[in-house]
Design a protein around this motif. Structure first.
Motif, short mmCIF file in Angstrom:
data_model
loop_
_atom_site.label_atom_id
_atom_site.label_comp_id
_atom_site.label_asym_id
_atom_site.label_seq_id
_atom_site.Cartn_x
_atom_site.Cartn_y
_atom_site.Cartn_z
N GLN A 45 0.82 -1.21 0.00
CA GLN A 45 0.00 0.00 0.00
C GLN A 45 0.85 1.26 0.00
OE1 GLN A 45 -2.64 -0.63 3.36
NE2 GLN A 45 -4.08 -1.80 2.12
N ALA A 46 2.03 1.21 0.60
CA ALA A 46 2.93 2.36 0.60
C ALA A 46 3.36 2.73 -0.82
CB ALA A 46 4.15 2.09 1.46
N ASP A 47 3.39 1.73 -1.71
CA ASP A 47 3.74 1.98 -3.11
C ASP A 47 2.52 2.24 -3.98
OD1 ASP A 47 6.47 1.66 -2.69
OD2 ASP A 47 6.43 -0.50 -3.09
N GLY A 48 1.35 2.30 -3.35
CA GLY A 48 0.13 2.53 -4.12
C GLY A 48 -0.40 1.28 -4.80
N GLY A 49 0.06 0.11 -4.36
CA GLY A 49 -0.37 -1.14 -4.99
C GLY A 49 -1.68 -1.65 -4.45
N ILE A 50 -2.20 -2.69 -5.11
CA ILE A 50 -3.47 -3.30 -4.73
C ILE A 50 -3.21 -4.69 -4.16
CG2 ILE A 50 -5.68 -4.18 -5.60
CD1 ILE A 50 -5.50 -2.04 -7.80
N ILE A 51 -3.69 -4.92 -2.96
CA ILE A 51 -3.53 -6.24 -2.34
C ILE A 51 -4.74 -6.55 -1.47
CG2 ILE A 51 -2.18 -5.29 -0.40
CD1 ILE A 51 -0.69 -8.03 -0.33
N GLU A 52 -5.23 -7.75 -1.59
CA GLU A 52 -6.21 -8.32 -0.68
C GLU A 52 -5.59 -9.58 -0.11
OE1 GLU A 52 -8.99 -6.95 0.22
OE2 GLU A 52 -9.03 -5.33 -1.25
N THR A 53 -5.98 -9.94 1.09
CA THR A 53 -5.35 -11.09 1.74
C THR A 53 -6.40 -12.01 2.33
OG1 THR A 53 -5.09 -9.90 3.83
CG2 THR A 53 -3.25 -9.81 2.27
N GLY A 54 -5.97 -13.24 2.59
CA GLY A 54 -6.86 -14.21 3.20
C GLY A 54 -6.08 -15.34 3.82
N TYR A 55 -6.78 -16.11 4.62
CA TYR A 55 -6.20 -17.26 5.33
C TYR A 55 -6.05 -18.43 4.38
CZ TYR A 55 -6.07 -21.33 8.46
OH TYR A 55 -5.74 -22.50 9.07
N CYS A 56 -4.95 -19.17 4.52
CA CYS A 56 -4.82 -20.44 3.82
C CYS A 56 -3.86 -21.35 4.56
CB CYS A 56 -4.35 -20.25 2.38
SG CYS A 56 -4.32 -21.80 1.43
N ASP A 57 -4.32 -22.55 4.85
CA ASP A 57 -3.48 -23.61 5.40
C ASP A 57 -3.21 -24.58 4.24
OD1 ASP A 57 -2.32 -25.77 6.61
OD2 ASP A 57 -4.00 -26.20 7.96
N VAL A 58 -1.99 -24.58 3.74
CA VAL A 58 -1.69 -25.38 2.55
C VAL A 58 -1.67 -26.88 2.84
CG1 VAL A 58 -0.41 -23.51 1.45
CG2 VAL A 58 0.82 -25.21 2.83
N MET A 59 -1.79 -27.26 4.10
CA MET A 59 -1.89 -28.68 4.44
C MET A 59 -3.33 -29.18 4.29
SD MET A 59 1.23 -29.63 5.64
CE MET A 59 1.28 -30.68 7.08
N SER A 60 -4.24 -28.26 3.96
CA SER A 60 -5.66 -28.61 3.85
C SER A 60 -6.16 -28.34 2.45
CB SER A 60 -6.48 -27.80 4.87
OG SER A 60 -7.85 -27.82 4.55
N ALA A 61 -6.68 -29.36 1.78
CA ALA A 61 -7.23 -29.18 0.44
C ALA A 61 -8.42 -28.23 0.47
CB ALA A 61 -7.66 -30.54 -0.14
N ASP A 62 -9.25 -28.33 1.50
CA ASP A 62 -10.42 -27.45 1.61
C ASP A 62 -10.00 -26.00 1.78
OD1 ASP A 62 -12.13 -29.60 1.35
OD2 ASP A 62 -12.47 -29.81 3.52
N SER A 63 -8.94 -25.77 2.55
CA SER A 63 -8.47 -24.41 2.78
C SER A 63 -7.90 -23.80 1.50
CB SER A 63 -7.41 -24.40 3.88
OG SER A 63 -7.01 -23.08 4.20
N ILE A 64 -7.17 -24.60 0.73
CA ILE A 64 -6.63 -24.11 -0.54
C ILE A 64 -7.77 -23.78 -1.49
CG2 ILE A 64 -5.38 -24.82 -2.62
CD1 ILE A 64 -3.40 -26.27 -0.81
N LYS A 65 -8.76 -24.65 -1.59
CA LYS A 65 -9.90 -24.38 -2.47
C LYS A 65 -10.61 -23.11 -2.04
CE LYS A 65 -14.08 -26.32 -4.49
NZ LYS A 65 -14.84 -25.06 -4.34
N ALA A 66 -10.78 -22.92 -0.74
CA ALA A 66 -11.45 -21.72 -0.24
C ALA A 66 -10.67 -20.46 -0.59
CB ALA A 66 -11.64 -21.82 1.27
#
Length: 254
Positions: A45-66
């Motif tokens: 954001q300091a550079d004026g960029g666009i970012i959204e974030t979210g949770y992900c546990d890569v050990m979980s297929a359901d979490s990756i899909k979400a």
């Protein structure tokens, strides 16, 4: 995947998120720990960029899909996938428990398989895409410590990338691997020094620098510059291969 960092500074994931945003990409950054994403968000954001974030546990297929679904809901497409989650465990076949070995396979290799599983159909429908997977020089050379599962899984990431690259080339999807060497990322201070040099950060940095032919140690920004290139139109004829970012270490290693 893995856009945060275990400490302050230029971890690979944080640096890649920032560099992609600087080049105009809309970034969806995931991590298992929201605290790790705060500095990444601030730097983008300091550079004026666009970012959204979210949770992900890569050990979980359901979490990756979400996480993939959330990115699609946010931005409507996925042009670039960066698989940047992984970590090492010490030991060879005798010292390492079976549970640790299995966990290393899931964390370092199966996570890449799962994210590709859920993102590739989106890229096929779009008719294009670039996937960048993170391996390690441990996957191609002995790098100073017995970490058999890490080495094997990172070698697996390289070959997985090659196979997927050929399978999906006709659909306009490119797949490449970055092989970082011993960089000075926040993980050195927060994790590795305690494991390998009794907490003496300077001693560990000296050991790592001694293996590198160039007279300095790179950091996550060097990895990020390679990732930006591989995702760009300048790399339009590059797929199924690797870029080694290690200051020459793996060439001289011995």
């Amino acid at each position: 995947m893995g856009a945060g960092s275990v400490g302050t500074g230029w971890g690979n994931g944080r640096a890649m998120a920032v560099r992609f945003a600087q080049e105009g990409a809309k970034v969806y950054g995931t991590d298992i720990d929201a605290e790790r994403l705060k500095e990444t968000i601030e730097r983008v954001q300091a550079d004026g960029g666009i970012i959204e974030t979210g949770y992900c546990d890569v050990m979980s297929a359901d979490s990756i899909k979400a996480a993939v679904d959330a990115c699609m809901q946010t931005f409507g497409r996925i042009d670039i996938l960066v698989n940047n989650v992984g970590g090492s465990a010490a030991g060879g076949p005798v010292e390492m428990s079976e549970d640790v070995f299995d966990s290393q396979v899931d964390y370092n290799l199966k996570s890449v398989f799962l994210s590709c599983k859920h993102v590739l159909p989106i890229m096929v429908e779009q008719g294009s895409g670039a996937i960048i997977n993170m391996a390690s020089t441990s996957g191609i050379r002995w790098t100073g410590a017995a970490q058999v599962a890490y080495a094997a899984t990172k070698a697996g990431v390289i070959q997985l990338s090659r196979v997927v690259a050929i399978q999906y080339a006709k659909q306009g999807i490119r797949v490449n691997t970055i092989i970082p060497g011993q960089l000075h990322t926040p993980m050195v201070e927060t994790r590795l020094a305690g494991q390998r040099s009794g907490g003496d950060v300077d001693a560990l940095l000296a050991q790592r620098q001694a293996r590198i032919p160039l007279p300095f140690m790179g950091d996550g920004r060097d990895t990020a510059n390679a990732a930006v290139f591989l995702a760009s139109d300048e790399a339009r004829f590059i797929t199924g291969t690797e870029i080694v970012v290690d200051g020459g270490m793996s060439v001289r290693c011995g």
